[in-house]
Design a protein around this motif. Sequence first.
Motif, mmCIF file in Angstrom:
data_model
loop_
_atom_site.group_PDB
_atom_site.id
_atom_site.type_symbol
_atom_site.label_atom_id
_atom_site.label_comp_id
_atom_site.label_asym_id
_atom_site.label_seq_id
_atom_site.Cartn_x
_atom_site.Cartn_y
_atom_site.Cartn_z
ATOM 1 N N ARG A 50 3.718 -3.471 49.935
ATOM 2 C CA ARG A 50 4.643 -3.002 48.890
ATOM 3 C C ARG A 50 4.562 -3.885 47.656
ATOM 4 O O ARG A 50 4.619 -3.401 46.531
ATOM 5 C CB ARG A 50 6.084 -2.973 49.418
ATOM 6 N N THR A 53 1.336 -2.972 45.821
ATOM 7 C CA THR A 53 1.477 -1.697 45.115
ATOM 8 C C THR A 53 2.354 -1.856 43.881
ATOM 9 O O THR A 53 2.022 -1.371 42.801
ATOM 10 C CB THR A 53 2.086 -0.627 46.055
ATOM 11 N N ARG A 54 3.459 -2.541 44.045
ATOM 12 C CA ARG A 54 4.401 -2.713 42.943
ATOM 13 C C ARG A 54 3.797 -3.465 41.769
ATOM 14 O O ARG A 54 4.060 -3.151 40.616
ATOM 15 C CB ARG A 54 5.633 -3.441 43.453
#
Length: 171
Positions: A50, A53-54
């Motif tokens: 995450r 991706t962020r």
Amino acid sequence: MTRMLLRLHTPLPEHAADSDAALLLALKRLPRAAQQVFLLSRLDQLAQARVATRLGLPLRSVERLMVQALLAGQPRPDGPTSQAARWYVRLQSPDVTACERIDFRRWLDASPNHLQAFHATELRWRSLYAPALALGRDGWYRKGRAALSLGGCSIAAALGMAVLVLLGLWT
């Protein structure tokens, strides 16, 4: 990365507040990207995938930056300490394979120093919570990729391109 991988029999030291200031200073000295990755993982408890991706980073870069944060402030970590930090971060990755887990177990069993270094790494991860709260107090790290992470180079490059476009030198 908040769950413990091995059961710890050593409590956190009572004088942890004394070392919090030193840890905070060490974290502040990290590159902005490493601070951001660390805070998203430690405070927001985001998984590495995450975070990657962020921030638009490869997963391996996130792992490298997490290791950098774990080793922050340690005077020239020895071989087992560096390896323990890499293993600690790698084992949290969604890409870790069964073969890597077996390799970790072999590494851990190869020497009592390895087990001690891994326990110390887990304790260090726990001790970084209070300094992380201080570092990320205003939530700056949640605002996406840091535009000034290159020391203003991205702003200077953008301004230079704008001047070239205005002068008609860029075709």
